[in-house]
Scaffold this active site. Structure first.
Site, mmCIF file in Angstrom:
data_model
loop_
_atom_site.group_PDB
_atom_site.id
_atom_site.type_symbol
_atom_site.label_atom_id
_atom_site.label_comp_id
_atom_site.label_asym_id
_atom_site.label_seq_id
_atom_site.Cartn_x
_atom_site.Cartn_y
_atom_site.Cartn_z
ATOM 1 C CE1 TYR A 56 -30.299 -67.508 -9.001
ATOM 2 C CE2 TYR A 56 -32.595 -67.418 -8.340
ATOM 3 C CZ TYR A 56 -31.280 -67.759 -8.073
ATOM 4 O OH TYR A 56 -30.965 -68.369 -6.882
ATOM 5 N N PRO A 202 -33.036 -78.144 -2.740
ATOM 6 C CG PRO A 202 -35.256 -77.429 -2.713
ATOM 7 C CD PRO A 202 -33.889 -77.001 -3.138
ATOM 8 C CG LEU A 203 -36.484 -81.129 -5.189
ATOM 9 C CD1 LEU A 203 -37.336 -81.093 -6.443
ATOM 10 C CD2 LEU A 203 -37.229 -81.857 -4.067
ATOM 11 N N GLY A 204 -31.726 -81.687 -4.329
ATOM 12 C CA GLY A 204 -30.390 -82.017 -4.824
ATOM 13 C C GLY A 204 -30.319 -81.795 -6.325
ATOM 14 C CG LEU A 209 -36.006 -86.023 -7.039
ATOM 15 C CD1 LEU A 209 -36.824 -85.386 -8.146
ATOM 16 C CD2 LEU A 209 -36.728 -85.904 -5.704
HETATM 17 N N1 LIG Z 1 -28.646 -69.105 -2.972
HETATM 18 C C1 LIG Z 1 -28.076 -69.794 -3.926
HETATM 19 O O1 LIG Z 1 -26.844 -69.726 -4.128
HETATM 20 C C2 LIG Z 1 -28.925 -70.671 -4.810
HETATM 21 C C3 LIG Z 1 -28.325 -71.579 -5.694
HETATM 22 C C4 LIG Z 1 -29.159 -72.396 -6.452
HETATM 23 C C5 LIG Z 1 -30.551 -72.280 -6.327
HETATM 24 N N2 LIG Z 1 -31.090 -71.358 -5.477
HETATM 25 C C6 LIG Z 1 -32.561 -71.237 -5.303
HETATM 26 O O2 LIG Z 1 -33.047 -72.480 -4.841
HETATM 27 C C7 LIG Z 1 -34.147 -72.913 -5.656
HETATM 28 C C8 LIG Z 1 -34.176 -74.406 -5.694
HETATM 29 O O3 LIG Z 1 -33.009 -74.938 -6.276
HETATM 30 P P1 LIG Z 1 -33.005 -75.630 -7.699
HETATM 31 O O4 LIG Z 1 -34.225 -75.267 -8.440
HETATM 32 O O5 LIG Z 1 -31.709 -75.279 -8.319
HETATM 33 O O6 LIG Z 1 -32.911 -77.169 -7.348
HETATM 34 P P2 LIG Z 1 -33.960 -78.227 -6.767
HETATM 35 O O7 LIG Z 1 -35.215 -77.566 -6.320
HETATM 36 O O8 LIG Z 1 -33.224 -79.104 -5.835
HETATM 37 O O9 LIG Z 1 -34.251 -79.132 -8.056
HETATM 38 C C9 LIG Z 1 -34.797 -78.609 -9.229
HETATM 39 C C10 LIG Z 1 -34.714 -79.715 -10.265
HETATM 40 O O10 LIG Z 1 -35.563 -80.787 -9.887
HETATM 41 C C11 LIG Z 1 -36.553 -81.011 -10.891
HETATM 42 N N3 LIG Z 1 -37.828 -81.214 -10.196
HETATM 43 C C12 LIG Z 1 -38.530 -80.315 -9.458
HETATM 44 N N4 LIG Z 1 -39.656 -80.875 -8.977
HETATM 45 C C13 LIG Z 1 -39.674 -82.153 -9.410
HETATM 46 C C14 LIG Z 1 -40.576 -83.230 -9.266
HETATM 47 N N5 LIG Z 1 -41.701 -83.104 -8.538
HETATM 48 N N6 LIG Z 1 -40.278 -84.410 -9.866
HETATM 49 C C15 LIG Z 1 -39.141 -84.563 -10.594
HETATM 50 N N7 LIG Z 1 -38.256 -83.565 -10.785
HETATM 51 C C16 LIG Z 1 -38.513 -82.376 -10.201
HETATM 52 C C17 LIG Z 1 -36.585 -79.784 -11.755
HETATM 53 O O11 LIG Z 1 -36.858 -80.136 -13.093
HETATM 54 P P3 LIG Z 1 -38.251 -79.707 -13.800
HETATM 55 O O12 LIG Z 1 -38.079 -78.296 -14.231
HETATM 56 O O13 LIG Z 1 -38.361 -80.672 -14.928
HETATM 57 O O14 LIG Z 1 -39.329 -79.899 -12.784
HETATM 58 C C18 LIG Z 1 -35.158 -79.250 -11.626
HETATM 59 O O15 LIG Z 1 -34.322 -79.874 -12.586
HETATM 60 C C19 LIG Z 1 -33.861 -72.241 -7.008
HETATM 61 O O16 LIG Z 1 -35.020 -72.204 -7.805
HETATM 62 C C20 LIG Z 1 -33.338 -70.900 -6.554
HETATM 63 O O17 LIG Z 1 -34.431 -70.042 -6.256
HETATM 64 C C21 LIG Z 1 -30.291 -70.578 -4.723
#
Ligand SMILES: NC(=O)c1ccc[n+]([C@@H]2O[C@H](COP(=O)([O-])OP(=O)(O)OC[C@H]3O[C@@H](n4cnc5c(N)ncnc54)[C@H](OP(=O)(O)O)[C@@H]3O)[C@@H](O)[C@H]2O)c1
Length: 272
Positions: A56, A202-204, A209
């Site tokens: 990252y 987790p939030l897709g 949403l």
């Molecule tokens: N192991 C792997 O291969 C892998 C791959 C991807 C991710 N990850 C890990 O998984 C974590 C979670 O995944 P992710 O961050 O990609 O996706 P996510 O948690 O499913 O979604 C994040 C997205 O949702 C928005 N969001 C978050 N909270 C919200 C709320 N309360 N209301 C409206 N929108 C909201 C965020 O925008 P805002 O910034 O505007 O809130 C961001 O665009 C990452 O941070 C990373 O640590 C791991």
């Protein structure tokens, strides 16, 4: 709500630290101080599990965590990952060679200012390298005292079983959310083994949403859609440790509050 990650106990809502970086998870955040404030706010809210990776930024996310939080508060568990490299903005290349993983662990130790990493996850499986060799290299680093617990990411049931023959595995991090349950079999196995399952996206990545059934239930309960989706995940399995990612303090506060939202069996069924 708490959960065990190996012998460590953390609150059952973690934080995915990846979203603070530049576009495409590449380069530093626009506002470094804002990223520090976000991380500190997460800790204030009781979050004591952070997920990051050397990929990252690359490297920047781990540096930001150390800048914001070191010396770390007691009980804070940082899970990082290695085995994925970023030769350029759009690339996420697997590199599971033992020599790479050894230097990746050393790099993370340095950037996170740690003597031992609480949870080190193999980021992905490198098809060019024998899986046993990748896991074996990390097990060696664990024996050398540089890693407390080992986790895997983006693995199948077979790979989890294979890895467990080499070293104790305390967690799996796979993509999983309301709209993507392809890892249900891995989740089931984690549950039967009593090891943590960390759903990424987790939030897709926001897609969950805007689903009709989510929006309807959120409206009925007068709660934000993100809380409904996180509450569904938490109810799905006792080993589920969601790590929603955000760059916004308001969203972080909303997400953390989801840990106390309970959905009835009827409400859960309506989301299924
Ligand atoms: N192991 C792997 O291969 C892998 C791959 C991807 C991710 N990850 C890990 O998984 C974590 C979670 O995944 P992710 O961050 O990609 O996706 P996510 O948690 O499913 O979604 C994040 C997205 O949702 C928005 N969001 C978050 N909270 C919200 C709320 N309360 N209301 C409206 N929108 C909201 C965020 O925008 P805002 O910034 O505007 O809130 C961001 O665009 C990452 O941070 C990373 O640590 C791991």
């Amino acid at each position: 709500m708490k959960i065990k990650v190996g012998d460590l106990t953390v609150n059952r809502l973690g934080f995915g630290a990846m979203r603070v970086l530049g576009p495409d998870v590449w380069g530093p955040p626009q506002d470094r101080a804002a990223a520090h404030r976000l991380f500190r706010r997460a800790v204030e809210l009781g979050v004591n599990f952070f997920d990051t990776a050397d990929a990252y930024g690359p490297h920047t996310d781990e540096e930001l965590i150390a800048e914001a939080l070191h010396p770390y508060p007691k009980g804070l568990v940082i899970g990082t990952k290695g085995g994925c490299v970023r030769p350029s903005r759009g690339r996420w290349d697997a590199d599971g060679r033992p020599e790479h993983l050894r230097s990746a662990v050393e790099g993370s130790l340095k950037r996170l200012k740690l003597e031992r990493i609480d949870l080190y996850q193999l980021h992905t499986v490198d098809p060019k390298v024998k899986f046993e060799d990748s896991v074996g290299a990390l097990a060696e680093m664990q024996r050398a005292g540089k890693i407390r617990h080992l986790g895997l990411s983006n693995v199948s049931v077979k790979q989890l079983e294979q890895a467990r023959k080499i070293a104790p595995i305390v967690s799996v991090q796979n993509r999983y959310n309301l709209g993507d349950r392809k890892s249900d079999d891995v989740l089931k196995l984690c549950e039967s083994l009593g090891i943590a399952f960390l759903p990424w996206y987790p939030l897709g990545a926001g897609d969950s949403l805007v689903k009709k059934k989510v929006k309807e239930l959120a409206k009925k309960k007068d709660k934000p859609a993100a809380q409904v989706v996180i509450a569904w995940l938490l109810a799905r399995s006792p080993v589920m440790l969601p790590i929603p990612g955000t760059s916004s303090i308001a969203h972080l506060e909303e997400n953390v509050a989801a840990a106390s939202l309970r959905l009835t069996p009827e409400e859960l069924a309506a989301l299924d």
